[in-house]
Write an enzyme that holds these catalytic residues in place. Structure first.
Site, PDB file in Angstrom:
ATOM      1  CB  CYS A   1      45.588  47.811  41.754  1.00  0.00           C
ATOM      2  SG  CYS A   1      45.403  46.406  42.872  1.00  0.00           S
TER       3      CYS A   1
ATOM      4  CB  THR B   1      41.769  42.856  39.132  1.00  0.00           C
ATOM      5  OG1 THR B   1      41.586  43.274  40.485  1.00  0.00           O
ATOM      6  CG2 THR B   1      41.194  43.907  38.195  1.00  0.00           C
TER       7      THR B   1
END
Length: 461
Positions: A265, A125
């Protein structure tokens, strides 16, 4: 033959760079269909995998024992593959700016061993632009090859939810992107080998990068709203969980709940987006406001615990508090960026002695990251307060009687009398002076009414 065809016929292999909570499930899934080289720089982790041990608990020891993944820490083995998937973490620094060290290091390692005709797909990410503006130049420098001519790149953001046994790699639609149409088609076909839910072809790598980073930013904002509501309703002496259950009867009410937002995350990705926005001259308002609320929840929970202990006439300095759960979420050993640590640190500032119980947490990682040791449930006795921070399955099996046994013998309360009092018109606040056993149930594992009837001074978000 194309790369895809050579992969399917096992004339070429796929490599997975980074065998953590994301990389390992990917490697195992592909190994059922094609030849896979699983690479990680951590030699100890590789030895565990070779011995059939899954430290991530994402796929399980039995599957690791039987997988055909070729585990290695020898980077030169990457030269045997033509399709590479990079799945390394992307954390943030102490100042909340992106720490691209892992993905840059992985790019250098892969670049040193990249061969002509390869395709490199990043899953980490990142903010829009990292793949093409940061990773590609590193690959070119280390390999001496030219992107677009000698090798191609793609991006397919990971969507694996650690600890979730329902939403897995195979059952979640996979977003894929490539630097050109040919690469996009190849990347899509390769992932379709293992993703039963299918793939979604993004129009560009930057679009795919942006899509991933906003997925977690959106969840972060929604949870921040729930946390703010919890703070407001607690001041009003209204049960937040009861409010959400009532509001949830409307068809379009979003099902979120308050809690500690940590992990690698949701608690991290929004900072990647706001960092890039700052570079473009825009200061985020909603995203950073939500982050601040969520980042402060550990302190808020600790302060609320202390307030309840004071109401229970507890001596704070030197008090003993047990915390059940320290991983960033339930049913996973992952302790990265866990916000339970914020609760612990704040309590220790008050002079409180904290004992942590967590049967799921990775003990070595916990000690390495935070210098925290774990205790067994049977070690928890004579506590002044008990906090349930993470709803592991093991904790759901505990009864209120089990919890009551964790408090000091001097805290004995006649539960029958307390039940009679609770049955009258007296409010919870009227009972507080009679209660000396403080139960902080962050995620609502226990029934509030039953806990209060049992003589516990109960609090939850």
């Amino acid at each position: 033959m194309t790369i895809y065809e050579r992969i399917v016929t096992r004339d070429e292999k796929i490599s997975i760079v980074g065998l953590g909570y994301v990389g390992m499930p990917i490697a195992v899934a592909f190994a059922k269909k094609v030849g896979v080289i699983g690479f990680d720089v951590n030699k100890e982790k590789i030895e565990l995998y070779k011995n059939g041990i899954d430290p991530t608990k994402e796929v399980g020891d039995e599957i690791i024992k039987n997988t055909t993944v070729d585990f290695t820490s020898d980077e030169t083995r990457l030269r045997e593959a033509k399709f590479h998937i990079v799945a390394v973490p992307t954390p943030v620094k102490d100042d909340h700016t992106p720490d691209l060290t892992p993905v840059e290091s992985a790019s250098r390692t892969l670049g040193r061993n990249l061969t002509k005709g390869s395709i490199v797909v990043f899953e980490s990410t990142v903010y829009p632009g990292v793949t093409e503006e940061i990773c590609v130049p590193i690959l070119e420098k280390e390999s001496g090859l030219k992107c677009g001519i000698d090798f191609k790149v793609g991006y397919s953001p990971e969507r694996i939810n650690p600890g979730d046994k329902v939403h897995r790699l195979e059952t979640i639609v996979k977003v894929v992107a490539g630097q050109d149409e040919e690469t996009l088609e190849t990347v899509a076909k390769v992932y379709e080998l293992v993703v039963k839910a299918g793939v979604y072809k993004a129009e560009s790598i930057k679009v795919a990068e942006a899509a991933k980073v906003i997925e977690n930013a959106q969840r972060d904002i929604n949870i921040a709203f729930m946390n703010e509501l919890s703070i407001i309703f607690n001041k009003m002496s209204i049960d937040t969980k009861a409010v959400l259950e009532a509001a949830g009867t409307k068809w379009n009410f979003l099902n979120f709940s308050p809690g500690l937002v940590g992990g690698h995350c949701i608690g991290v990705d929004p900072y990647y987006l706001t960092y890039k926005a700052e570079q473009m001259g825009y200061h985020s308002q909603i995203i950073l406001s939500g982050r601040k609320i969520n980042d402060d929840m550990g302190k808020y929970i600790a302060e609320s615990t202390v307030k309840k202990m004071i109401k229970a006439n507890k001596q704070i300095n030197g008090a003993k508090v047990a915390i059940f759960g320290i991983t960033f979420k339930e049913n996973t050993p992952d302790v990265r960026n866990t916000k339970v640590v914020d609760v612990i640190k704040e309590l220790e500032e008050y002079g409180v002695e904290v004992k942590v119980v967590d049967p799921a947490a990775d003990k070595e990682d916990l000690w390495h990251e935070y210098r925290i040791n774990l205790y067994e449930i049977e070690d928890i006795k004579e506590m002044d307060a008990v906090i349930f921070a993470v709803p592991h399955e093991e904790f759901k099996a505990l009864s209120l009687e089990d919890v009551i046994a964790m408090f000091g013998s001097s805290d004995c309360i006649n539960t029958e009398v307390m039940a009679e009092i609770a049955a009258t018109s007296e409010s919870v606040l009227d009972l507080e002076s009679n209660n000396s056993r403080v139960l902080i149930d962050i995620k609502g594992l226990f029934n509030r009414e039953e806990a209060e009837n049992a003589g516990l001074l109960y609090w939850r978000l």
